[in-house]
Design an enzyme around this catalytic site. Structure first.
Site, mmCIF file in Angstrom:
data_model
loop_
_atom_site.group_PDB
_atom_site.id
_atom_site.type_symbol
_atom_site.label_atom_id
_atom_site.label_comp_id
_atom_site.label_asym_id
_atom_site.label_seq_id
_atom_site.Cartn_x
_atom_site.Cartn_y
_atom_site.Cartn_z
ATOM 1 N N TYR A 18 -2.542 3.457 -1.308
ATOM 2 C CA TYR A 18 -2.013 3.634 0.054
ATOM 3 C C TYR A 18 -2.524 4.917 0.698
ATOM 4 O O TYR A 18 -2.671 5.939 0.024
ATOM 5 C CB TYR A 18 -0.472 3.626 0.047
ATOM 6 C CG TYR A 18 0.079 2.351 -0.561
ATOM 7 C CD1 TYR A 18 0.138 1.181 0.194
ATOM 8 C CD2 TYR A 18 0.482 2.314 -1.891
ATOM 9 C CE1 TYR A 18 0.594 -0.008 -0.376
ATOM 10 C CE2 TYR A 18 0.946 1.133 -2.467
ATOM 11 C CZ TYR A 18 0.998 -0.023 -1.710
ATOM 12 O OH TYR A 18 1.441 -1.183 -2.260
ATOM 13 N N ASP A 19 -2.746 4.821 2.012
ATOM 14 C CA ASP A 19 -3.155 5.993 2.797
ATOM 15 C C ASP A 19 -2.017 6.518 3.665
ATOM 16 O O ASP A 19 -2.010 7.675 4.041
ATOM 17 C CB ASP A 19 -4.317 5.626 3.734
ATOM 18 C CG ASP A 19 -5.487 5.042 2.978
ATOM 19 O OD1 ASP A 19 -5.798 5.588 1.891
ATOM 20 O OD2 ASP A 19 -6.050 4.036 3.435
#
Lengths: 309, 309
Positions: A18-19
């Site tokens: 995830y960013d």
């Protein structure tokens, strides 16, 4: 079935996958004025890995500016205003961008200073809200109160959120504006959480206050701006194009199934439920796949603690 | 279809056909403190014809004793306490006779003096209600308020009705008692009228206040004691055996379809809707037979006025 984040390997995988990390605040980062363990370190870790941290709260009593003060006071440094999305801000944006309400109109508020501040920042005039006279006059209600018979013709919208300064006069005035002009003024709800967790107790939430004026006026809100409504998610995505293009790079973290987890899921994000708020592990494990969060964890600080193990 | 009472012949027929005349008060006899035309004369006429007049009100802010004072003040003479049935009295009777709550228990009230008086008359102790400290402390709410963490263990029942002295503290305390002991304390609603007509305006009714604590606690009231619930009708019939045996000798007169007319119809009585309250002739004529009142009239005073023509 939800995966429990309880090992170093799982945490490293999540940090790779995830960013964008979207956080509910109360019940996730803190309980009232009490910071939860390893929260500061977890946010520092995420920022050091160039992750985007976004704070998403349904508590409309505070403005984004108030939230920055709270972050600083609790020792969570380096948060900027554009990383905070509150239901008071989301409601103000909705009134401005979607309703396109003229700045010549006033807005009637049943709610607290957070809503006033966000609306004033956009150039709107408000009435109701924290007006001291309405608090004083409400202590002993009179059906002859002048304001009940002299509605402000400039009011073009009604917004209702959580308020600790509730009284019969304010509720009845809100009702008059909801009935005004054949019930045509837009009726905006900041959020519909039924309860408000505070100091280990459940108190009356914005949704329960909205129920009163809804039932009395025979109207449902025209828009609910907080979680799980997607208007706040759309605002976030508008600011972060790559989340819009690839929502699966985003993880919504919260303590409530019916607001936080639904908000993330409806927006196409993966979800992480933490058990520091109102949900229990027992309940999470009973959920079917459609309602189960992607992950759950004892606390958000586990991201930091397992990462460093 | 409803018959309009607009001739001397029709009025004489009605006076022949019924022995019991049940009256709603606000919107039928008076509007607030303003007596409607020919009301005194209509009641005198009925009494002179040996008709039983019974006054049935959902306004729980007053006790039966308060109502006697109001009748006298408006010049309606000769009414006795056993002719008055209010939702505060009906609720007190329900708690005593149906719930059989021990007199050792206390009752938490979100409501006004009418409820307190009726409960005290039956020997119950109450808390909440008109307690001045809760009004004062509610002006500036604190989640640290001592009462939120110190619930009275003797409370065995929660009753909610209309109150003009509403605040966040009282609502949150009511919620604590509704959640207490795994939501097991009986939850009594005086009535569920959504609005309260006052001085030509619609204000917040008991039903709307009940919605707040219902939604917040996730509980529906275990009993609703006012109209249209039949517990009040059963009390009236218990006092008047010939009405019980032959309900068609009774006429329920009111200004609301969903409370008054339903109350009469469900009790097997005929019904008369008067247009001095919240309903219009246009709406009455649109009703299908299942919902239409037996009769309607412009005002209750027409009974006297047409009788004497």
């Amino acid at each position: 079935m939800s995966v429990k984040l309880d090992s170093s390997d799982k945490i490293h995988q999540v940090l790779d996958d995830y960013d964008y990390f979207l956080f509910d605040c109360d019940g996730v980062l803190w309980l009232g004025d009490h910071l939860l363990p390893s929260v500061v370190e977890t946010i520092q870790l995420l920022k050091s890995l160039n992750k985007q941290c976004i704070f998403v709260t349904n508590n409309s009593t505070k403005s984004r500016q108030d939230y920055l003060k709270k972050f600083a006071k609790l020792g969570i440094d380096g948060i900027s205003k554009d990383e905070v999305f509150g239901s008071s801000y989301a409601s103000a944006i909705y009134i401005d961008k979607i309703l396109k309400l003229s700045k010549e109109k006033k807005i009637w508020i049943l709610g607290e200073e957070g809503i006033e501040q966000e609306l004033h920042e956009l150039g709107y005039k408000t009435i109701g809200g924290t007006d001291k006279k309405l608090i004083e006059d409400g202590v002993k209600f009179s059906p002859d109160h002048e304001l009940l018979s002299n509605l402000d013709e400039k009011v073009g919208c009604v917004i209702v959120g959580l308020t600790f300064n509730l009284n019969y006069l304010k509720l009845s005035l809100t009702m008059q504006y909801l009935l005004k002009d054949n019930k045509s003024l837009p009726f905006i709800a900041t959020n519909i959480d039924s309860t408000f967790p505070s100091k280990g107790k459940l108190l009356i939430g914005a949704g329960s206050i909205i129920e009163t004026v809804s039932f009395a006026s025979g109207r449902q809100p025209d828009a609910v701006c907080g979680k799980p409504n997607q208007s706040m998610m759309n605002s976030i995505k508008a600011d972060h194009e790559s989340l819009q293009l690839n929502p699966k790079r985003g993880l919504m973290i919260g303590d409530r199934l019916n607001t936080d987890m639904k908000f993330g899921r409806d927006g196409g994000l993966d979800t992480l439920l933490v058990l520091t708020g109102i949900e229990t592990e027992e309940n999470v494990l009973k959920l079917n796949d459609g309602n189960a969060p992607t992950y759950y964890a004892n606390k958000i600080g586990d991201l930091f603690e397992y990462h460093n193990k």
